[in-house]
Design a protein around this motif. Structure first.
Motif, PDB file in Angstrom:
ATOM      1  N   THR B  15      -5.733   4.370  10.510  1.00  0.00           N
ATOM      2  CA  THR B  15      -6.115   5.770  10.273  1.00  0.00           C
ATOM      3  C   THR B  15      -5.302   6.715  11.133  1.00  0.00           C
ATOM      4  N   LEU B  16      -4.805   6.204  12.280  1.00  0.00           N
ATOM      5  CA  LEU B  16      -4.023   7.089  13.140  1.00  0.00           C
ATOM      6  C   LEU B  16      -2.569   7.174  12.724  1.00  0.00           C
ATOM      7  N   VAL B  17      -2.054   6.039  12.244  1.00  0.00           N
ATOM      8  CA  VAL B  17      -0.614   5.967  12.005  1.00  0.00           C
ATOM      9  C   VAL B  17      -0.235   6.365  10.577  1.00  0.00           C
ATOM     10  N   LEU B  18      -1.003   5.915   9.615  1.00  0.00           N
ATOM     11  CA  LEU B  18      -0.626   6.191   8.231  1.00  0.00           C
ATOM     12  C   LEU B  18      -0.869   7.645   7.877  1.00  0.00           C
ATOM     13  N   PRO B  19       0.032   8.233   7.102  1.00  0.00           N
ATOM     14  CA  PRO B  19      -0.236   9.603   6.652  1.00  0.00           C
ATOM     15  C   PRO B  19      -1.493   9.616   5.779  1.00  0.00           C
ATOM     16  N   PRO B  20      -2.251  10.685   5.873  1.00  0.00           N
ATOM     17  CA  PRO B  20      -3.545  10.740   5.193  1.00  0.00           C
ATOM     18  C   PRO B  20      -3.494  10.433   3.712  1.00  0.00           C
ATOM     19  N   HIS B  21      -2.408  10.842   3.017  1.00  0.00           N
ATOM     20  CA  HIS B  21      -2.406  10.619   1.572  1.00  0.00           C
ATOM     21  C   HIS B  21      -2.294   9.134   1.236  1.00  0.00           C
ATOM     22  N   LEU B  22      -1.780   8.351   2.181  1.00  0.00           N
ATOM     23  CA  LEU B  22      -1.723   6.921   1.941  1.00  0.00           C
ATOM     24  C   LEU B  22      -3.054   6.249   2.263  1.00  0.00           C
ATOM     25  N   LEU B  23      -3.870   6.958   3.026  1.00  0.00           N
ATOM     26  CA  LEU B  23      -5.176   6.405   3.365  1.00  0.00           C
ATOM     27  C   LEU B  23      -6.203   6.623   2.264  1.00  0.00           C
ATOM     28  N   SER B  24      -5.939   7.560   1.395  1.00  0.00           N
ATOM     29  CA  SER B  24      -6.941   7.853   0.372  1.00  0.00           C
ATOM     30  C   SER B  24      -6.672   7.020  -0.872  1.00  0.00           C
ATOM     31  N   VAL B  25      -7.725   6.654  -1.537  1.00  0.00           N
ATOM     32  CA  VAL B  25      -7.569   5.895  -2.781  1.00  0.00           C
ATOM     33  C   VAL B  25      -6.896   6.802  -3.807  1.00  0.00           C
ATOM     34  N   GLY B  26      -5.867   6.298  -4.415  1.00  0.00           N
ATOM     35  CA  GLY B  26      -5.210   7.095  -5.452  1.00  0.00           C
ATOM     36  C   GLY B  26      -4.358   8.207  -4.877  1.00  0.00           C
ATOM     37  N   GLY B  27      -3.837   8.017  -3.682  1.00  0.00           N
ATOM     38  CA  GLY B  27      -2.949   9.001  -3.083  1.00  0.00           C
ATOM     39  C   GLY B  27      -3.645  10.324  -2.904  1.00  0.00           C
ATOM     40  N   ALA B  28      -2.967  11.408  -3.263  1.00  0.00           N
ATOM     41  CA  ALA B  28      -3.508  12.750  -3.034  1.00  0.00           C
ATOM     42  C   ALA B  28      -4.504  13.146  -4.113  1.00  0.00           C
ATOM     43  N   LYS B  29      -4.801  12.211  -4.990  1.00  0.00           N
ATOM     44  CA  LYS B  29      -5.548  12.603  -6.176  1.00  0.00           C
ATOM     45  C   LYS B  29      -6.957  13.104  -5.911  1.00  0.00           C
ATOM     46  N   SER B  30      -7.711  12.323  -5.187  1.00  0.00           N
ATOM     47  CA  SER B  30      -9.145  12.518  -5.300  1.00  0.00           C
ATOM     48  C   SER B  30      -9.844  13.003  -4.062  1.00  0.00           C
ATOM     49  N   CYS B  31      -9.195  13.014  -2.911  1.00  0.00           N
ATOM     50  CA  CYS B  31      -9.990  13.101  -1.709  1.00  0.00           C
ATOM     51  C   CYS B  31     -10.414  14.516  -1.353  1.00  0.00           C
ATOM     52  N   PHE B  32      -9.772  15.519  -1.894  1.00  0.00           N
ATOM     53  CA  PHE B  32     -10.134  16.868  -1.482  1.00  0.00           C
ATOM     54  C   PHE B  32     -11.529  17.241  -1.942  1.00  0.00           C
ATOM     55  N   TRP B  33     -11.864  16.892  -3.160  1.00  0.00           N
ATOM     56  CA  TRP B  33     -13.224  17.083  -3.659  1.00  0.00           C
ATOM     57  C   TRP B  33     -13.814  15.726  -3.998  1.00  0.00           C
ATOM     58  N   PRO B  34     -14.506  15.188  -2.993  1.00  0.00           N
ATOM     59  CA  PRO B  34     -14.944  13.801  -3.082  1.00  0.00           C
ATOM     60  C   PRO B  34     -15.711  13.488  -4.358  1.00  0.00           C
ATOM     61  N   SER B  35     -16.532  14.409  -4.831  1.00  0.00           N
ATOM     62  CA  SER B  35     -17.408  14.029  -5.930  1.00  0.00           C
ATOM     63  C   SER B  35     -16.681  14.020  -7.270  1.00  0.00           C
ATOM     64  N   SER B  36     -15.500  14.603  -7.320  1.00  0.00           N
ATOM     65  CA  SER B  36     -14.736  14.546  -8.564  1.00  0.00           C
ATOM     66  C   SER B  36     -13.609  13.544  -8.349  1.00  0.00           C
ATOM     67  N   ALA B  37     -14.034  12.307  -8.169  1.00  0.00           N
ATOM     68  CA  ALA B  37     -13.101  11.290  -7.706  1.00  0.00           C
ATOM     69  C   ALA B  37     -11.966  11.039  -8.687  1.00  0.00           C
ATOM     70  N   HIS B  38     -12.152  11.418  -9.933  1.00  0.00           N
ATOM     71  CA  HIS B  38     -11.101  11.132 -10.899  1.00  0.00           C
ATOM     72  C   HIS B  38     -10.191  12.332 -11.134  1.00  0.00           C
ATOM     73  N   ASP B  39     -10.469  13.407 -10.420  1.00  0.00           N
ATOM     74  CA  ASP B  39      -9.637  14.592 -10.619  1.00  0.00           C
ATOM     75  C   ASP B  39      -8.268  14.372 -10.008  1.00  0.00           C
ATOM     76  N   ASP B  40      -7.260  14.777 -10.742  1.00  0.00           N
ATOM     77  CA  ASP B  40      -5.897  14.586 -10.273  1.00  0.00           C
ATOM     78  C   ASP B  40      -5.265  15.921  -9.904  1.00  0.00           C
ATOM     79  N   GLY B  41      -6.070  16.919  -9.597  1.00  0.00           N
ATOM     80  CA  GLY B  41      -5.539  18.228  -9.258  1.00  0.00           C
ATOM     81  C   GLY B  41      -5.602  19.169 -10.442  1.00  0.00           C
ATOM     82  N   SER B  42      -5.986  18.662 -11.607  1.00  0.00           N
ATOM     83  CA  SER B  42      -5.989  19.542 -12.776  1.00  0.00           C
ATOM     84  C   SER B  42      -7.180  20.507 -12.749  1.00  0.00           C
ATOM     85  N   CYS B  43      -8.267  20.134 -12.092  1.00  0.00           N
ATOM     86  CA  CYS B  43      -9.383  21.077 -11.959  1.00  0.00           C
ATOM     87  C   CYS B  43      -9.016  22.190 -10.975  1.00  0.00           C
ATOM     88  N   LEU B  44      -8.251  21.825  -9.971  1.00  0.00           N
ATOM     89  CA  LEU B  44      -7.740  22.858  -9.058  1.00  0.00           C
ATOM     90  C   LEU B  44      -6.814  23.801  -9.829  1.00  0.00           C
TER      91      LEU B  44
END
Lengths: 254, 254
Positions: B15-44
């Motif tokens: 968690t300290l070394v890896l960049p955050p987007h590699l720590l999240s499932v599906g890269g940058a896709k889902s972690c910003f809004w946890p409950s819309s786990a399948h959102d790929d940025g299109s709702c944004l």
């Protein structure tokens, strides 16, 4: 070896079982735009304010958001936003028809609408506007075209609309390199390239563009749509039946 | 035991070394809004289009974005966006002064500008507009005030501006419950509450509000600012010297 496998298995399990926001360092704070690890959503707030025309007259990207803007522009979200806007334009264009008189017009801005200046602004770290440096960059005629906009550009021509390119670039010094750049990137077949003549030097983009649009109306054209990355492209007089704001968090033109 | 510790240590290291987007499932896709786990940025993308007035005439939040909108509204980003807009309004208000003649006016919309309908729309899962159900909700006078807007509301009055509340709510049936709701939430001291009279029933909000603003101008007021959550509050005739768009991805009013 067995231990390594167990570690990997555990890691995979973690990534599958834990909700994504728990997997990211700092919860929901940082993972959407990896390079702005300290952003807490305030750069996103700022970007949305730019797009909604709430933030005006800013001279540079706020220092804490430079990394965020770079990530936004280069890691996918800008492309997604752009595609989404193009879908809206297409849906609107599908509802209207160009009349046979050839007077149904669309207006396109050039910089960061048809042609991208991302390379230039990224190299300048999204700093303050530098007229000489920008002119030097533009005169190279090396701005990449923006494919999603090019696709729309061609589709509107196929539908019979007349396209006008309306740019605040200086006509006297940048006319030929601009038209060559457009041509080399596939933006061809348009009706006219309208650039800033000496009369309008020093005037705001909004004022200059309003005057140019008035000229088109006086010639009998109907402005059915207007596409630009700056609100100054889309506000003022005779903006057209509908305007579309292309995302641009890199700079502000009054 | 030692093995567990090694696992934990490795996890911490990851968690300290890896960049955050590699720590999240599906890269940058889902972690910003946890409950819309399948959102790929299109709702944004969609939300930004709403704020930029690129997406118009939509009747409901797109089905894949319902979870996203709920998270946006309730998990912090809406509040951050709102605060950011309020900062812009304050910065602008600090640059202007109210004259002694008492004719410098500001306009505020009510629904989801001063008073929040989030509880109502969340319960309806951000579904299509239901006039009867909404009237029932509004008539209870139980909408929570929006604190950041109340703060601005009071500050502008302290500066000597006259505040007008301009709402598309039906005057005949919702006047008293609306003014009571406003009062109970601290929105007091304003100049006038302008609601939709029978003459304007069935007309677009933009048209009705333009007519009301014209009336204020005819009375001699100068509209120095205009705050609303819908573009129909902020477009049309005589919108004011500057408009501010409050975020609202819950519904669209033409």
């Amino acid at each position: 070896m067995a231990s390594s496998r167990r570690l990997v298995a555990l890691w995979v399990l973690f990534t599958l079982v834990l909700p994504p926001h728990l997997l990211s360092v700092g919860g929901a704070k940082s993972c959407f735009w990896p390079s702005s690890a300290h952003d807490d959503g305030s750069c996103l707030s700022w970007r949305v304010m730019v797009e909604a025309n709430n933030a005006r007259g800013w001279r540079t990207v706020p220092a804490p958001c430079v990394g965020y803007v770079r990530s936004y522009m280069t890691r996918g979200q800008y492309g997604r936003d752009l595609d989404s806007v193009m879908e809206q334009v297409s849906a609107y264009a599908d509802q209207i028809a160009a009349a046979d008189d050839g007077l149904d017009a669309w207006i396109f801005d050039i910089d960061d609408t048809c042609l991208s200046n991302l390379i230039y602004y990224e190299a300048k770290r999204f700093g303050a506007y530098d007229p000489l440096a920008f002119k030097n960059w533009a005169s190279q005629g090396a701005c990449p075209g923006i494919p999603a906009v090019l696709q729309l550009f061609m589709a509107l021509q196929d539908k019979g609309f007349k396209l006008f390119l309306l740019s605040g670039r200086d006509e006297e010094t940048l006319s030929s390199c601009t038209s060559e750049n457009l041509e080399s990137e596939g933006f061809s077949g348009y009706e006219r390239l309208l650039m800033r003549t000496p009369d309008y030097r020093g005037q705001s983009s909004s004022l200059f563009k309003s005057a140019m649009r008035k000229q088109l109306l006086d010639e009998g054209y109907r402005i059915r749509g207007n596409v630009g990355d700056q609100w100054s492209d889309l506000q003022g007089e005779n903006v057209g039946d509908r305007v579309f704001k292309i995302p641009n968090p890199m700079y502000f033109v009054p």
